[in-house]
Design an enzyme around this catalytic site. Structure first.
Site, PDB file in Angstrom:
ATOM      1  N   SER A   1       0.805  -1.256  -0.055  1.00 17.14           N
ATOM      2  CA  SER A   1      -0.119   0.135   0.043  1.00 17.14           C
ATOM      3  C   SER A   1       0.689   1.176   0.040  1.00 17.14           C
ATOM      4  O   SER A   1       2.186   1.358   0.432  1.00 17.14           O
ATOM      5  CB  SER A   1      -0.956   0.001   1.307  1.00 17.14           C
ATOM      6  OG  SER A   1      -1.442   1.014   1.275  1.00 17.14           O
TER       7      SER A   1
ATOM      8  N   TYR B   1       0.200  -0.098  10.395  1.00 16.54           N
ATOM      9  CA  TYR B   1      -0.211  -0.572   9.391  1.00 16.54           C
ATOM     10  C   TYR B   1       0.986  -0.229   8.258  1.00 16.54           C
ATOM     11  O   TYR B   1       1.216  -1.001   7.511  1.00 16.54           O
ATOM     12  CB  TYR B   1      -1.562   0.042   8.868  1.00 16.54           C
ATOM     13  CG  TYR B   1      -2.108  -0.321   7.368  1.00 16.54           C
ATOM     14  CD1 TYR B   1      -2.358  -1.563   7.142  1.00 16.54           C
ATOM     15  CD2 TYR B   1      -2.211   0.559   6.675  1.00 16.54           C
ATOM     16  CE1 TYR B   1      -2.769  -1.862   5.932  1.00 16.54           C
ATOM     17  CE2 TYR B   1      -2.822   0.278   5.228  1.00 16.54           C
ATOM     18  CZ  TYR B   1      -3.035  -0.883   4.916  1.00 16.54           C
ATOM     19  OH  TYR B   1      -3.636  -1.411   3.636  1.00 16.54           O
TER      20      TYR B   1
HETATM   21  N1  LIG Z   1      -8.847  -0.963  -0.190  1.00 18.01           N
HETATM   22  C1  LIG Z   1      -8.014  -0.109  -0.239  1.00 18.01           C
HETATM   23  O1  LIG Z   1      -8.133   1.132  -0.320  1.00 18.01           O
HETATM   24  C2  LIG Z   1      -6.517  -0.602  -0.335  1.00 18.01           C
HETATM   25  C3  LIG Z   1      -5.461   0.283  -0.422  1.00 18.01           C
HETATM   26  C4  LIG Z   1      -3.985  -0.236  -0.362  1.00 18.01           C
HETATM   27  C5  LIG Z   1      -3.907  -1.466   0.102  1.00 18.01           C
HETATM   28  N2  LIG Z   1      -4.810  -2.246   0.195  1.00 18.01           N
HETATM   29  C6  LIG Z   1      -4.488  -3.693   0.396  1.00 18.01           C
HETATM   30  O2  LIG Z   1      -5.097  -4.644  -0.328  1.00 18.01           O
HETATM   31  C7  LIG Z   1      -5.328  -5.898   0.171  1.00 18.01           C
HETATM   32  C8  LIG Z   1      -6.907  -6.299   0.235  1.00 18.01           C
HETATM   33  O3  LIG Z   1      -7.577  -5.373   0.930  1.00 18.01           O
HETATM   34  P1  LIG Z   1      -9.229  -5.177   0.664  1.00 18.01           P
HETATM   35  O4  LIG Z   1      -9.376  -3.715   0.480  1.00 18.01           O
HETATM   36  O5  LIG Z   1      -9.677  -5.948  -0.363  1.00 18.01           O
HETATM   37  O6  LIG Z   1      -9.702  -5.394   2.028  1.00 18.01           O
HETATM   38  P2  LIG Z   1     -10.803  -6.186   2.587  1.00 18.01           P
HETATM   39  O7  LIG Z   1     -11.940  -6.436   1.677  1.00 18.01           O
HETATM   40  O8  LIG Z   1     -10.913  -6.143   4.037  1.00 18.01           O
HETATM   41  O9  LIG Z   1     -10.097  -7.793   2.493  1.00 18.01           O
HETATM   42  C9  LIG Z   1      -8.980  -8.224   3.235  1.00 18.01           C
HETATM   43  C10 LIG Z   1      -9.278  -9.849   3.460  1.00 18.01           C
HETATM   44  O10 LIG Z   1      -8.079 -10.088   4.217  1.00 18.01           O
HETATM   45  C11 LIG Z   1      -8.645 -11.000   5.091  1.00 18.01           C
HETATM   46  N3  LIG Z   1      -8.175 -11.182   6.597  1.00 18.01           N
HETATM   47  C12 LIG Z   1      -7.926 -10.265   7.399  1.00 18.01           C
HETATM   48  N4  LIG Z   1      -7.109 -10.883   8.277  1.00 18.01           N
HETATM   49  C13 LIG Z   1      -6.963 -12.223   8.049  1.00 18.01           C
HETATM   50  C14 LIG Z   1      -6.530 -13.334   8.664  1.00 18.01           C
HETATM   51  N5  LIG Z   1      -5.864 -13.131   9.997  1.00 18.01           N
HETATM   52  N6  LIG Z   1      -6.379 -14.300   7.863  1.00 18.01           N
HETATM   53  C15 LIG Z   1      -6.564 -14.347   6.740  1.00 18.01           C
HETATM   54  N7  LIG Z   1      -7.275 -13.495   6.086  1.00 18.01           N
HETATM   55  C16 LIG Z   1      -7.261 -12.380   6.604  1.00 18.01           C
HETATM   56  C17 LIG Z   1      -9.982 -10.532   5.429  1.00 18.01           C
HETATM   57  O11 LIG Z   1     -10.835 -11.565   5.782  1.00 18.01           O
HETATM   58  P3  LIG Z   1     -12.086 -11.469   6.536  1.00 18.01           P
HETATM   59  O12 LIG Z   1     -13.195 -11.206   5.550  1.00 18.01           O
HETATM   60  O13 LIG Z   1     -12.620 -12.727   7.281  1.00 18.01           O
HETATM   61  O14 LIG Z   1     -12.151 -10.270   7.608  1.00 18.01           O
HETATM   62  C18 LIG Z   1     -10.440 -10.218   3.949  1.00 18.01           C
HETATM   63  O15 LIG Z   1     -10.987 -11.303   3.370  1.00 18.01           O
HETATM   64  C19 LIG Z   1      -4.968  -5.626   1.800  1.00 18.01           C
HETATM   65  O16 LIG Z   1      -3.520  -6.227   1.733  1.00 18.01           O
HETATM   66  C20 LIG Z   1      -4.628  -4.117   2.026  1.00 18.01           C
HETATM   67  O17 LIG Z   1      -3.748  -3.687   2.820  1.00 18.01           O
HETATM   68  C21 LIG Z   1      -6.227  -1.993   0.130  1.00 18.01           C
END
Ligand SMILES: NC(=O)c1ccc[n+]([C@@H]2O[C@H](COP(=O)([O-])OP(=O)(O)OC[C@H]3O[C@@H](n4cnc5c(N)ncnc54)[C@H](OP(=O)(O)O)[C@@H]3O)[C@@H](O)[C@H]2O)c1
Length: 313
Positions: A161, A187
């Site tokens: 990120s 984070y």
């Molecule tokens: N969205 C943004 O704006 C953004 C920006 C920069 C970077 N990112 C990165 O993109 C990636 C995906 O994020 P997203 O936006 O798609 O978020 P999200 O919808 O919250 O998805 C994150 C996933 O990670 C899973 N997770 C969290 N803790 C876990 C654990 N202990 N073991 C296994 N799985 C776990 C969650 O599972 P649960 O559903 O069970 O909670 C969820 O499926 C992340 O690495 C995030 O840091 C996102």
């Protein structure tokens, strides 16, 4: 290609994952997407299944995983969408997942993540964001190293990120035992670790034909923002020079991930940081684009690897 040539592609911040993989055939290729039942992970898995890959959704909520798999099977017509339990904050779960994997693994997408959570520690006393985002994925990738080496040109994708700009890995106090806990510093630290992992793994696994790259997916409204209010989020984006709320759709948010996972332009390329479907340059002060030099620092990358191995013993 010279190792210093920055990779450019025909894709942009608006490109979708489906557009990026159009024309690519992943038939016979096996993929794992961590966190594949939510947000960007769903669209990453859908795009890769859509071009023929066998995709395993590695999830902690198996019911959500099954629902997502059914949806992807229905929308792509690809029946090879599987679900397997994985809790990255639980080392026994990670070890069990890796032990259960059989045969080659062509693409590992370390996508799952937790952001700005209240101060929480694993039973080992590790800070939760570092434990989940970095240590869990570190243990997973090293546990699957044999499967990756057996795939002849495997790729690992480390979803980082722009928040990595908030903090280097603070080796003196990774788990906030001495300094006050700050959810954003934690984070940011974990997301820097995701980039450093790409640097060191690419170096260590070069002879196995494995390359690892990191990326910023963009800003996408997902469950990731569960710990912060909309107001806080807009304030943070404005403060960081993010240009206000220009959100990507999840399909756009998955584009850089699938580019890094599949593009022939990245053959043999590793240890780099991408955003908006391009290799990023160094961060310019006052912006939230590009990489912090500390995130691609080979010495920090080696140190993090050693610390991670020692922590996980
Ligand atoms: N969205 C943004 O704006 C953004 C920006 C920069 C970077 N990112 C990165 O993109 C990636 C995906 O994020 P997203 O936006 O798609 O978020 P999200 O919808 O919250 O998805 C994150 C996933 O990670 C899973 N997770 C969290 N803790 C876990 C654990 N202990 N073991 C296994 N799985 C776990 C969650 O599972 P649960 O559903 O069970 O909670 C969820 O499926 C992340 O690495 C995030 O840091 C996102």
């Amino acid at each position: 290609m010279s190792s210093s040539t920055r990779i450019t592609t025909p894709f942009t911040a608006q490109s979708t994952a489906a557009e990026v993989v159009a024309g690519i055939d992943l038939t016979g290729r096996r993929v794992i997407v961590t966190g594949g039942a939510s947000g960007i992970g769903v669209e990453t898995a859908r795009a890769l299944a859509g071009v023929g890959a066998e995709v395993t959704l590695a999830v902690r909520n198996e019911e959500a995983g099954r629902r997502t798999a059914e949806d992807i099977i229905e929308t792509t017509g690809n029946k090879q969408v599987l679900v397997a339990p994985l809790d990255l904050a639980d080392q026994a779960s990670v070890a069990a997942f890796a032990a259960a994997w059989d045969g080659p693994l062509h693409i590992l997408i370390n996508n799952a993540g937790v952001m700005a959570s209240p101060e929480t520690r694993t039973p080992e006393g590790w800070e939760l964001q570092f434990a989940t985002n970095h240590l869990g994925h570190f243990a997973l990738a090293t546990g699957l190293h044999g499967a990756l080496a057996g795939a002849d040109g495997a790729r690992v994708v480390s979803v980082s990120s722009s928040a990595h700009l908030r903090s280097p890995v603070v080796f003196e106090d990774i788990h906030f035992r001495e300094r006050p806990y700050d959810p954003w510093a934690a984070y940011g630290q974990s997301k820097t670790a995701n980039v450093l992992f790409a640097v060191e793994a690419t170096k260590r696994w070069a002879d196995d034909g494995i390359t690892v790259n990191a990326l910023m997916p963009g800003g996408i409204r997902t469950n990731l923002q569960r710990y912060i209010t909309d107001e806080d989020l807009e304030r943070l984006r404005a403060q960081s020079g993010g240009g206000g709320a220009v959100w990507k759709t999840p399909e756009q948010g998955a584009a850089t991930t699938v580019l890094v996972a599949t593009s022939p332009l990245l053959d043999g390329v590793g240890g780099r940081y991408f955003e908006d479907c391009q290799e990023a340059g160094p961060n310019q002060p006052g912006t939230r684009k590009g990489f912090a030099p500390y995130a691609l620092d080979p010495e920090a990358a080696e140190r993090l690897w050693q610390v991670s191995v020692e922590t996980l013993v």
